[in-house]
Design a protein around this motif. Structure first.
Motif, PDB file in Angstrom:
ATOM      1  N   PHE A  37       5.321  -2.151   2.951  1.00 40.62           N
ATOM      2  CA  PHE A  37       4.487  -2.421   1.784  1.00 40.62           C
ATOM      3  C   PHE A  37       4.153  -3.896   1.553  1.00 40.62           C
ATOM      4  O   PHE A  37       3.305  -4.199   0.722  1.00 40.62           O
ATOM      5  N   GLU A 134       0.157  -0.672  -3.668  1.00 42.87           N
ATOM      6  CA  GLU A 134      -0.398   0.280  -2.716  1.00 42.87           C
ATOM      7  C   GLU A 134      -0.347   1.672  -3.315  1.00 42.87           C
ATOM      8  O   GLU A 134       0.661   2.064  -3.930  1.00 42.87           O
ATOM      9  N   LYS A 135      -1.405   2.405  -3.125  1.00 44.84           N
ATOM     10  CA  LYS A 135      -1.516   3.736  -3.715  1.00 44.84           C
ATOM     11  C   LYS A 135      -0.339   4.630  -3.312  1.00 44.84           C
ATOM     12  O   LYS A 135       0.149   5.426  -4.109  1.00 44.84           O
ATOM     13  N   ASN A 137       2.703   3.647  -2.536  1.00 47.71           N
ATOM     14  CA  ASN A 137       4.002   3.079  -2.898  1.00 47.71           C
ATOM     15  C   ASN A 137       4.422   3.655  -4.260  1.00 47.71           C
ATOM     16  O   ASN A 137       4.192   3.063  -5.315  1.00 47.71           O
ATOM     17  N   ILE A 159      -5.058  -3.828   0.727  1.00 47.31           N
ATOM     18  CA  ILE A 159      -3.822  -4.472   1.189  1.00 47.31           C
ATOM     19  C   ILE A 159      -3.602  -4.147   2.661  1.00 47.31           C
ATOM     20  O   ILE A 159      -3.636  -2.990   3.069  1.00 47.31           O
ATOM     21  N   HIS A 166      -4.678  -0.507   3.394  1.00 47.06           N
ATOM     22  CA  HIS A 166      -4.287   0.551   2.463  1.00 47.06           C
ATOM     23  C   HIS A 166      -5.061   0.394   1.154  1.00 47.06           C
ATOM     24  O   HIS A 166      -5.352  -0.725   0.720  1.00 47.06           O
ATOM     25  N   ASP A 167      -5.327   1.518   0.522  1.00 41.77           N
ATOM     26  CA  ASP A 167      -5.907   1.510  -0.808  1.00 41.77           C
ATOM     27  C   ASP A 167      -4.851   1.039  -1.815  1.00 41.77           C
ATOM     28  O   ASP A 167      -3.654   1.255  -1.594  1.00 41.77           O
ATOM     29  N   ALA A 168      -5.322   0.423  -2.884  1.00 43.04           N
ATOM     30  CA  ALA A 168      -4.384  -0.089  -3.889  1.00 43.04           C
ATOM     31  C   ALA A 168      -4.820   0.352  -5.282  1.00 43.04           C
ATOM     32  O   ALA A 168      -6.014   0.487  -5.568  1.00 43.04           O
TER      33      ALA A 168
END
Length: 175
Positions: A37, A134-135, A137, A159, A166-168
């Motif tokens: 992450f 992060e989506k 996480n 990110i 990754h999408d956030a």
């Protein structure tokens, strides 16, 4: 002030190069999760790297663009939480954090985040603090929500970590 109480055995204190060995120990123990992450998760290779980073942070703090603390549990540095991208003209900043794996899951980070929010709003006179997670996480998203952040939107491919974009989730909290 250089140190703030969070709860009985937890404090946050402004970073010091003296924290490097303990923080690096936590990075080593939690590296697979951090690398998943955090873009820097694979980049920290020694206590000296961590010490150099902490010295860099102290310089950025003098510029008032960063305010960064070590999280202490029973007096031992076990993670970090910061306000970064500080924009005093517009009274906002972003918050970031990480915590050693053995200290996760018992509210330490949520409590530290709430304390840092109070410092940001009351002592630094910020109007808004943003948080990017992060989506996928789940733990970081849960911390944001428990601390009262509001989901403002999602950012596509925001990110880069673990070898891909990754999408956030973008959260915000206004004083």
């Amino acid at each position: 002030m250089n140190e703030w109480s969070v709860r009985e055995n937890v404090k946050v204190k402004l970073v010091s190069p003296d924290d490097a060995a303990s923080l690096y120990d936590q990075i080593e123990k939690t590296r697979p999760q951090l690398a998943k992450f955090m873009p820097w998760g694979d980049a920290m290779h020694s206590v000296e790297d961590e010490k150099d980073f902490l010295e860099y942070c102290q310089g950025r703090m003098k510029d008032k663009k960063l305010w960064i603390t070590s999280i202490l549990v029973d007096g031992k540095p076990v993670g970090m939480i910061d306000l970064h991208n500080i924009d005093l003209d517009n009274s906002h900043a972003e918050v970031g954090y990480w915590l050693g794996g053995e200290y996760q899951g018992n509210g330490v980070m949520t409590d530290c985040l709430k304390r840092v929010l109070a410092i940001g709003f009351e002592e630094m006179k910020l109007h808004k603090i943003k948080l990017l997670a992060e989506k996928v996480n789940e733990a970081s998203n849960a911390v944001a929500q428990k601390a009262g952040f509001v989901l403002e939107g999602q950012l596509k491919d925001e990110i880069y970590s673990d070898g891909k974009f990754h999408d956030a989730n973008l959260y915000g909290l206004v004083k």
